[in-house]
Write a protein that holds these residues in place. Sequence first.
Motif, PDB file in Angstrom:
ATOM      1  N   ALA A  15      -0.635   4.805  -1.265  1.00  0.00           N
ATOM      2  CA  ALA A  15       0.165   6.033  -1.330  1.00  0.00           C
ATOM      3  C   ALA A  15       1.246   5.861  -2.387  1.00  0.00           C
ATOM      4  N   LEU A  16       1.491   6.925  -3.151  1.00  0.00           N
ATOM      5  CA  LEU A  16       2.476   6.872  -4.241  1.00  0.00           C
ATOM      6  C   LEU A  16       3.373   8.093  -4.198  1.00  0.00           C
ATOM      7  N   ARG A  17       4.677   7.850  -4.248  1.00  0.00           N
ATOM      8  CA  ARG A  17       5.669   8.923  -4.371  1.00  0.00           C
ATOM      9  C   ARG A  17       6.508   8.642  -5.603  1.00  0.00           C
ATOM     10  N   THR A  18       6.894   9.675  -6.328  1.00  0.00           N
ATOM     11  CA  THR A  18       7.668   9.510  -7.563  1.00  0.00           C
ATOM     12  C   THR A  18       9.001  10.223  -7.475  1.00  0.00           C
ATOM     13  N   VAL A  19      10.067   9.548  -7.861  1.00  0.00           N
ATOM     14  CA  VAL A  19      11.381  10.167  -8.041  1.00  0.00           C
ATOM     15  C   VAL A  19      11.883   9.763  -9.420  1.00  0.00           C
ATOM     16  N   ARG A  20      12.691  10.625 -10.035  1.00  0.00           N
ATOM     17  CA  ARG A  20      13.184  10.369 -11.389  1.00  0.00           C
ATOM     18  C   ARG A  20      14.692  10.141 -11.380  1.00  0.00           C
ATOM     19  N   ALA A  21      15.141   9.362 -12.348  1.00  0.00           N
ATOM     20  CA  ALA A  21      16.574   9.081 -12.462  1.00  0.00           C
ATOM     21  C   ALA A  21      16.921   8.811 -13.916  1.00  0.00           C
ATOM     22  N   PRO A  22      18.134   9.198 -14.347  1.00  0.00           N
ATOM     23  CA  PRO A  22      18.608   8.811 -15.673  1.00  0.00           C
ATOM     24  C   PRO A  22      18.675   7.284 -15.776  1.00  0.00           C
ATOM     25  N   LEU A  23      18.661   6.790 -17.002  1.00  0.00           N
ATOM     26  CA  LEU A  23      18.619   5.342 -17.224  1.00  0.00           C
ATOM     27  C   LEU A  23      19.999   4.698 -17.094  1.00  0.00           C
ATOM     28  N   THR A  24      20.550   4.764 -15.895  1.00  0.00           N
ATOM     29  CA  THR A  24      21.782   4.044 -15.574  1.00  0.00           C
ATOM     30  C   THR A  24      21.606   3.410 -14.203  1.00  0.00           C
ATOM     31  N   ARG A  53       0.818  -1.213   0.000  1.00  0.00           N
ATOM     32  CA  ARG A  53       0.000   0.000   0.000  1.00  0.00           C
ATOM     33  C   ARG A  53       0.858   1.271   0.000  1.00  0.00           C
ATOM     34  N   ARG A  54       2.167   1.124   0.125  1.00  0.00           N
ATOM     35  CA  ARG A  54       3.062   2.286   0.051  1.00  0.00           C
ATOM     36  C   ARG A  54       4.040   2.053  -1.096  1.00  0.00           C
ATOM     37  N   PHE A  55       3.945   2.900  -2.130  1.00  0.00           N
ATOM     38  CA  PHE A  55       4.681   2.686  -3.377  1.00  0.00           C
ATOM     39  C   PHE A  55       5.640   3.840  -3.649  1.00  0.00           C
ATOM     40  N   LEU A  56       6.774   3.487  -4.226  1.00  0.00           N
ATOM     41  CA  LEU A  56       7.701   4.464  -4.803  1.00  0.00           C
ATOM     42  C   LEU A  56       7.799   4.172  -6.299  1.00  0.00           C
TER      43      LEU A  56
END
Length: 334
Positions: free
Chosen positions: A212-221, A182-185
């Motif tokens: 619940a959802l939280r989003t973080v971004r990262a380059p594809l490495t 129920r807690r997602f990243l």
Amino acid sequence: MTRPTSRDVAGAAGVSQATVSLVLGGKWRGRVSERTAALVRESATALGYRPNLAARNLRLGSTRTALLVVPALTNEFFARVYTGAARIAAEHGFGVVLYPSPDGTGPARDPFASARAALDGVIASSMAAHALDALGGGADGGVPLVMLDSDPAAGTAAAHVNLAMADGMRQVTEHLLALGHRRFLHLASAVDSWTFAVRAEALAALLEPHAALRTVRAPLTVDAARSAAEAALAASPDRPTAIVCDDDILAAGACKAARRLGLRVPEDLSVTGFDDLALAIAVEPELTTVRLPAERVGEQGMNALLTVLDGAPWTAPDLPVELVPRGSSGPAPA
């Protein structure tokens, strides 16, 4: 040794030279049976026959060459797309030139003095339609453009071939919710493209209001993904129990982050990927991921281009994708 001719192929197959020309020129559908077409191709292969493409091109005003534009060669997905496209192209006497755009998903430069003069068509995988403007692809009188894994609303392409990305994210979400998470990243790709936007929109819509959802971004490495996931996990007072990644490379980085923080996968944290690259079974535990039929995408892309070159419209449903559950996902920790 005398080079075999189309007459030799016709004699071996028991058909006319006109039939050989139709089959090897990719113009046989609706005129020649599947059985006869297969017989002609088998006879040509057995004799070692190769059509004189230079002479044919002079007659037809065609190079019988397609350009496949991809954002990068470092991703296995695009290598598989090329394999599929090249297989279909070879069956129709076409060649495929693989072109990694120097600027990734940004505007692709013309690799020739003029792509319009050197190509019969352009196939672009995971690129924005406007990124192909320099190649002359589109509806403005340039060479036909087929878009793969790209925005179907883009009006410049002659055809689109897409994967059921939203359904893939649905399969991931339902799998994790059923395991009690129920807690997602969301470890999202930093690449600004339609395909990743679809995944993000589908995930958010599917989880609300269940989790619940939280989003973080990262380059594809792997390193960038590890750093982003480690920071997100360490900073969260309510640590997520599942990380949904846009790509297997990002998922591998998330698994490294978990280990550095002393978390067990999947006992403390479940991790899922997308693509089903070779990397998915190289890590331990093996990744739960969504299998994308990359070679099929390439095959469909080349078939779409051949259809457009024949003057016919191309329509096809999105290619199905499949969740592959493995060891990186498990029940949410109590």
